[in-house]
Design an enzyme around this catalytic site. Sequence first.
Site, mmCIF file in Angstrom:
data_model
loop_
_atom_site.group_PDB
_atom_site.id
_atom_site.type_symbol
_atom_site.label_atom_id
_atom_site.label_comp_id
_atom_site.label_asym_id
_atom_site.label_seq_id
_atom_site.Cartn_x
_atom_site.Cartn_y
_atom_site.Cartn_z
ATOM 1 N N HIS A 72 -4.140 -14.720 10.595
ATOM 2 C CA HIS A 72 -3.069 -13.734 10.288
ATOM 3 C C HIS A 72 -3.780 -12.294 11.026
ATOM 4 O O HIS A 72 -2.978 -11.417 10.668
ATOM 5 C CB HIS A 72 -2.987 -13.526 8.745
ATOM 6 N N PRO A 122 0.757 -1.199 -0.053
ATOM 7 C CA PRO A 122 0.006 0.125 -0.054
ATOM 8 C C PRO A 122 0.886 1.297 -0.034
ATOM 9 O O PRO A 122 1.829 1.372 0.752
ATOM 10 C CB PRO A 122 -0.869 -0.083 1.361
ATOM 11 N N GLU A 123 0.458 2.281 -0.758
ATOM 12 C CA GLU A 123 1.150 3.387 -0.800
ATOM 13 C C GLU A 123 0.100 4.550 -0.431
ATOM 14 O O GLU A 123 -1.108 4.154 0.115
ATOM 15 C CB GLU A 123 1.701 3.677 -2.448
ATOM 16 N N ARG A 145 2.179 -11.572 5.908
ATOM 17 C CA ARG A 145 3.822 -11.441 5.938
ATOM 18 C C ARG A 145 4.442 -10.724 7.092
ATOM 19 O O ARG A 145 5.686 -10.604 7.279
ATOM 20 C CB ARG A 145 4.288 -10.681 4.807
ATOM 21 N N ARG A 162 21.231 14.746 -5.933
ATOM 22 C CA ARG A 162 21.032 13.363 -5.989
ATOM 23 C C ARG A 162 21.673 12.619 -7.057
ATOM 24 O O ARG A 162 21.070 13.071 -8.386
ATOM 25 C CB ARG A 162 19.589 12.883 -5.729
#
Length: 290
Positions: free
Chosen positions: A94, A2-3, A113, A156
């Site tokens: 989970h 998820p973003e 996970r 950068r």
Amino acid sequence: MPELPEVETVMRGMRLHLDGRTIARVTVRREGMRTPFPPDLARRLEGARIRGFARRGKYILMRLDTGESMLLHLGMSGRVLLSLPGKAPAPDRHEHLSFETTDGTHFGLIDPRRFGTVDMMPTADEGTHRLLARLGPEPLGNGFSQACLHQAIARRKTSIKAALMDQSVVAGIGNIYASEALFRAGIHPARMACGLDAPEEARLVEAIRAVLEEAIAAGGSSLRDYAQPDGELGYFQHAWRVYGRAGQGCPDCPGGKVCGGVVRIEQAGRSTFFCPRRQVLPVGAPIAAG
Ligand SMILES: [Zn+2]
């Protein structure tokens, strides 16, 4: 994974169903996920009234009337399950953390996970929390501009795609929205970040906002479908323009014929998708390896 838009959608769903409620019973089913759960987690949540939600980057903050905030990160595969009173689901193996509010609404954090994170902090110290303190600006906030992006990437030598995924440059963007924003801006993902000129930076800022806003709107529609929740929050159907579409027609090139279709390359071990016609490498432009 998820973003920002998915996290924003989860946060809005939690706000819709949990804001103002009081937490009655907490079940902690394991020691932790990526990091141990904070000490006395259940005791610190039980009896607390939820008094608001916020999102910072990919983190959700649930603020309590005890003066503490619970921080939630969904990691790679985390989902939130919300169920209306009387509709609590059979326990999922989970589901590592769950609680019920006094009106019977069930919250479950499911993460097969276990890359997710839960932490607690004083609400007053949210800005200095170790996971939040070094985050770059919110891409949909007023602080994010061409000048701001320029300052973050001017020295950068990584690719612009890697720079966008660096949470200290801008918060909340991952692999999917980096590809989508660069496609929208017409910038080749392997361009060296410091090699972009001011108009390209300005285009990229606008493109980032546009792809995130569209995805949040799509998440909003999925939230409306979720009005009778007994499902999971975290992922929704969204039509990516290039992400995951290698070899398929590029939406910017009629029939996908002109550019030959979306191309997939690997950058720093992650897939990047782009259109070879719309996102060209200018002659002499510096290219970054990673
Ligand atoms: Zn194309």
